[in-house]
Design a protein around this motif. Structure first.
Motif, PDB file in Angstrom:
ATOM      1  N   ASN A  84     -13.930  13.179  -1.847  1.00 16.46           N
ATOM      2  CA  ASN A  84     -14.677  14.013  -2.799  1.00 16.46           C
ATOM      3  C   ASN A  84     -13.773  15.012  -3.524  1.00 16.46           C
ATOM      4  O   ASN A  84     -14.167  16.159  -3.765  1.00 16.46           O
ATOM      5  CB  ASN A  84     -15.807  14.776  -2.088  1.00 16.46           C
ATOM      6  CG  ASN A  84     -16.793  13.846  -1.410  1.00 16.46           C
ATOM      7  OD1 ASN A  84     -16.853  12.666  -1.734  1.00 16.46           O
ATOM      8  ND2 ASN A  84     -17.562  14.378  -0.479  1.00 16.46           N
ATOM      9  N   GLN A  85     -12.581  14.571  -3.882  1.00 19.99           N
ATOM     10  CA  GLN A  85     -11.612  15.394  -4.611  1.00 19.99           C
ATOM     11  C   GLN A  85     -11.155  16.617  -3.806  1.00 19.99           C
ATOM     12  O   GLN A  85     -10.656  17.590  -4.366  1.00 19.99           O
ATOM     13  CB  GLN A  85     -12.190  15.840  -5.969  1.00 19.99           C
ATOM     14  CG  GLN A  85     -12.505  14.661  -6.880  1.00 19.99           C
ATOM     15  CD  GLN A  85     -13.023  15.099  -8.240  1.00 19.99           C
ATOM     16  OE1 GLN A  85     -13.661  16.130  -8.371  1.00 19.99           O
ATOM     17  NE2 GLN A  85     -12.739  14.290  -9.251  1.00 19.99           N
ATOM     18  N   VAL A  86     -11.350  16.556  -2.493  1.00 22.22           N
ATOM     19  CA  VAL A  86     -10.853  17.599  -1.601  1.00 22.22           C
ATOM     20  C   VAL A  86      -9.485  17.162  -1.092  1.00 22.22           C
ATOM     21  O   VAL A  86      -9.319  16.039  -0.615  1.00 22.22           O
ATOM     22  CB  VAL A  86     -11.801  17.819  -0.403  1.00 22.22           C
ATOM     23  CG1 VAL A  86     -11.207  18.815   0.585  1.00 22.22           C
ATOM     24  CG2 VAL A  86     -13.165  18.307  -0.897  1.00 22.22           C
ATOM     25  N   THR A  87      -8.498  18.033  -1.205  1.00 26.02           N
ATOM     26  CA  THR A  87      -7.157  17.713  -0.726  1.00 26.02           C
ATOM     27  C   THR A  87      -7.169  17.627   0.800  1.00 26.02           C
ATOM     28  O   THR A  87      -7.683  18.528   1.469  1.00 26.02           O
ATOM     29  CB  THR A  87      -6.155  18.789  -1.167  1.00 26.02           C
ATOM     30  OG1 THR A  87      -6.169  18.872  -2.597  1.00 26.02           O
ATOM     31  CG2 THR A  87      -4.751  18.452  -0.694  1.00 26.02           C
ATOM     32  N   ALA A  88      -6.627  16.568   1.339  1.00 30.69           N
ATOM     33  CA  ALA A  88      -6.599  16.384   2.793  1.00 30.69           C
ATOM     34  C   ALA A  88      -5.775  17.487   3.450  1.00 30.69           C
ATOM     35  O   ALA A  88      -4.715  17.863   2.961  1.00 30.69           O
ATOM     36  CB  ALA A  88      -6.016  15.018   3.134  1.00 30.69           C
ATOM     37  N   THR A  89      -6.296  18.005   4.557  1.00 31.25           N
ATOM     38  CA  THR A  89      -5.607  19.032   5.333  1.00 31.25           C
ATOM     39  C   THR A  89      -5.114  18.412   6.631  1.00 31.25           C
ATOM     40  O   THR A  89      -5.898  17.749   7.318  1.00 31.25           O
ATOM     41  CB  THR A  89      -6.560  20.208   5.661  1.00 31.25           C
ATOM     42  OG1 THR A  89      -7.014  20.792   4.441  1.00 31.25           O
ATOM     43  CG2 THR A  89      -5.855  21.265   6.500  1.00 31.25           C
ATOM     44  N   PRO A  90      -3.843  18.580   6.991  1.00 29.09           N
ATOM     45  CA  PRO A  90      -3.358  18.032   8.264  1.00 29.09           C
ATOM     46  C   PRO A  90      -4.227  18.515   9.417  1.00 29.09           C
ATOM     47  O   PRO A  90      -4.590  19.699   9.475  1.00 29.09           O
ATOM     48  CB  PRO A  90      -1.935  18.584   8.355  1.00 29.09           C
ATOM     49  CG  PRO A  90      -1.530  18.837   6.937  1.00 29.09           C
ATOM     50  CD  PRO A  90      -2.778  19.273   6.237  1.00 29.09           C
ATOM     51  N   VAL A  91      -4.541  17.610  10.315  1.00 28.52           N
ATOM     52  CA  VAL A  91      -5.490  17.932  11.378  1.00 28.52           C
ATOM     53  C   VAL A  91      -5.033  19.107  12.234  1.00 28.52           C
ATOM     54  O   VAL A  91      -5.850  19.917  12.696  1.00 28.52           O
ATOM     55  CB  VAL A  91      -5.771  16.679  12.242  1.00 28.52           C
ATOM     56  CG1 VAL A  91      -4.499  16.201  12.948  1.00 28.52           C
ATOM     57  CG2 VAL A  91      -6.879  16.940  13.237  1.00 28.52           C
ATOM     58  N   SER A  92      -3.721  19.250  12.425  1.00 26.11           N
ATOM     59  CA  SER A  92      -3.223  20.353  13.245  1.00 26.11           C
ATOM     60  C   SER A  92      -3.358  21.707  12.554  1.00 26.11           C
ATOM     61  O   SER A  92      -3.165  22.749  13.184  1.00 26.11           O
ATOM     62  CB  SER A  92      -1.762  20.117  13.637  1.00 26.11           C
ATOM     63  OG  SER A  92      -0.950  20.002  12.487  1.00 26.11           O
ATOM     64  N   ASP A  93      -3.698  21.687  11.253  1.00 26.66           N
ATOM     65  CA  ASP A  93      -3.881  22.929  10.511  1.00 26.66           C
ATOM     66  C   ASP A  93      -5.346  23.370  10.461  1.00 26.66           C
ATOM     67  O   ASP A  93      -5.662  24.393   9.831  1.00 26.66           O
ATOM     68  CB  ASP A  93      -3.366  22.782   9.071  1.00 26.66           C
ATOM     69  CG  ASP A  93      -1.850  22.798   8.991  1.00 26.66           C
ATOM     70  OD1 ASP A  93      -1.206  23.165   9.997  1.00 26.66           O
ATOM     71  OD2 ASP A  93      -1.305  22.435   7.933  1.00 26.66           O
ATOM     72  N   ILE A  94      -6.228  22.609  11.088  1.00 26.66           N
ATOM     73  CA  ILE A  94      -7.652  22.950  11.087  1.00 26.66           C
ATOM     74  C   ILE A  94      -8.025  23.552  12.443  1.00 26.66           C
ATOM     75  O   ILE A  94      -7.826  22.931  13.483  1.00 26.66           O
ATOM     76  CB  ILE A  94      -8.521  21.703  10.815  1.00 26.66           C
ATOM     77  CG1 ILE A  94      -8.106  21.040   9.493  1.00 26.66           C
ATOM     78  CG2 ILE A  94     -10.000  22.087  10.791  1.00 26.66           C
ATOM     79  CD1 ILE A  94      -8.741  19.682   9.266  1.00 26.66           C
ATOM     80  N   VAL A 180      -8.277  23.806  18.905  1.00 27.94           N
ATOM     81  CA  VAL A 180      -7.194  23.259  18.088  1.00 27.94           C
ATOM     82  C   VAL A 180      -6.934  21.813  18.486  1.00 27.94           C
ATOM     83  O   VAL A 180      -7.379  21.345  19.539  1.00 27.94           O
ATOM     84  CB  VAL A 180      -5.895  24.084  18.241  1.00 27.94           C
ATOM     85  CG1 VAL A 180      -6.089  25.497  17.732  1.00 27.94           C
ATOM     86  CG2 VAL A 180      -5.424  24.099  19.693  1.00 27.94           C
ATOM     87  N   TYR A 181      -6.185  21.120  17.627  1.00 23.98           N
ATOM     88  CA  TYR A 181      -5.977  19.687  17.824  1.00 23.98           C
ATOM     89  C   TYR A 181      -4.878  19.370  18.833  1.00 23.98           C
ATOM     90  O   TYR A 181      -4.976  18.413  19.596  1.00 23.98           O
ATOM     91  CB  TYR A 181      -5.631  19.038  16.487  1.00 23.98           C
ATOM     92  CG  TYR A 181      -5.445  17.541  16.565  1.00 23.98           C
ATOM     93  CD1 TYR A 181      -6.531  16.698  16.778  1.00 23.98           C
ATOM     94  CD2 TYR A 181      -4.179  16.968  16.420  1.00 23.98           C
ATOM     95  CE1 TYR A 181      -6.361  15.325  16.855  1.00 23.98           C
ATOM     96  CE2 TYR A 181      -4.004  15.603  16.486  1.00 23.98           C
ATOM     97  CZ  TYR A 181      -5.097  14.781  16.706  1.00 23.98           C
ATOM     98  OH  TYR A 181      -4.931  13.429  16.781  1.00 23.98           O
TER      99      TYR A 181
END
Length: 207
Positions: A84-94, A180-181
């Motif tokens: 949906n035009q959202v830039t992917a965020t690395p999972v470890s940053d969420i 955290v991941y």
């Protein structure tokens, strides 16, 4: 009566926002304590829609800080994968900032909650007096479901995305934990000043 300490609330944020959370808590964008260096991870078009959405109590949805009642939400999938035009965020940053209903009440914060995605016309909105019935108002099975696509239940996704909406800033002392991941993310939070005892590595909460 429900045990409000065990009704957990989850808010996703970028890991770079955690130093501000540690110092000021989870703050609204209009707050004097707002994070001026806030790193967004959400869907900007949805955020804009929510900002102008009028709740049953005549307040704007955008005035509230939203939490989910569970993890692995459709929005996380969008953020992680970049749809949906959202830039992917690395999972470890969420990072999930975790609190609970009791913490919100103890801090005398105003709130409402919904039994589905807040902007969906099928969702109902509830007030503090409805909390005693929260176990029956929310579909906990849907909230905890690993996936949300079911040809026999087209409403599953909406119910999974039930929200708890808090008006005003949430103090850092009300944040009871962080999910955290991986170990790398945990160490980064420790370096930010987060108490190690409050950090939980839980890759199952991600995709």
């Amino acid at each position: 009566m429900p045990d409000y300490q065990k009704i957990y609330l989850y808010r996703m944020t970028h890991i770079e926002n955690i130093p501000h959370v540690v110092q000021h808590g989870i703050t609204h964008s209009s707050s004097p304590n707002a994070n001026r260096a806030f790193v967004p991870i959400g869907d900007n078009s949805l955020i804009a829609t929510r900002s102008g959405f009028v709740l049953k109590n005549k307040k704007l949805l955008g005035e509230y800080i939203p939490f989910y009642f569970g993890v692995r939400m459709p929005m996380l999938y969008v953020i992680q994968k970049g749809y949906n035009q959202v830039t992917a965020t690395p999972v470890s940053d969420i990072v999930y900032c975790v609190t609970n209903v009791q913490n919100i009440m103890d801090n005398n914060l105003a709130f409402v909650f919904t039994d589905g995605h807040a902007v969906d016309s099928f969702s109902s909105q509830y007030e503090k007096d409805d909390l005693k019935n929260i176990d029956t108002l929310l579909d906990t099975k849907a909230i905890r479901a690993k996936y949300w696509t079911d040809e026999n239940d087209l409403d599953l996704k909406r119910r999974k995305e039930a929200e708890f909406l808090v008006l005003g800033d949430i103090p850092a002392t009300a944040v009871s934990g962080y999910l955290v991941y991986n170990e790398m993310a945990k160490q980064k939070l420790i370096n930010f000043g987060v108490n190690e005892a409050l950090i939980y590595i839980h890759p199952q909460s991600y995709f």
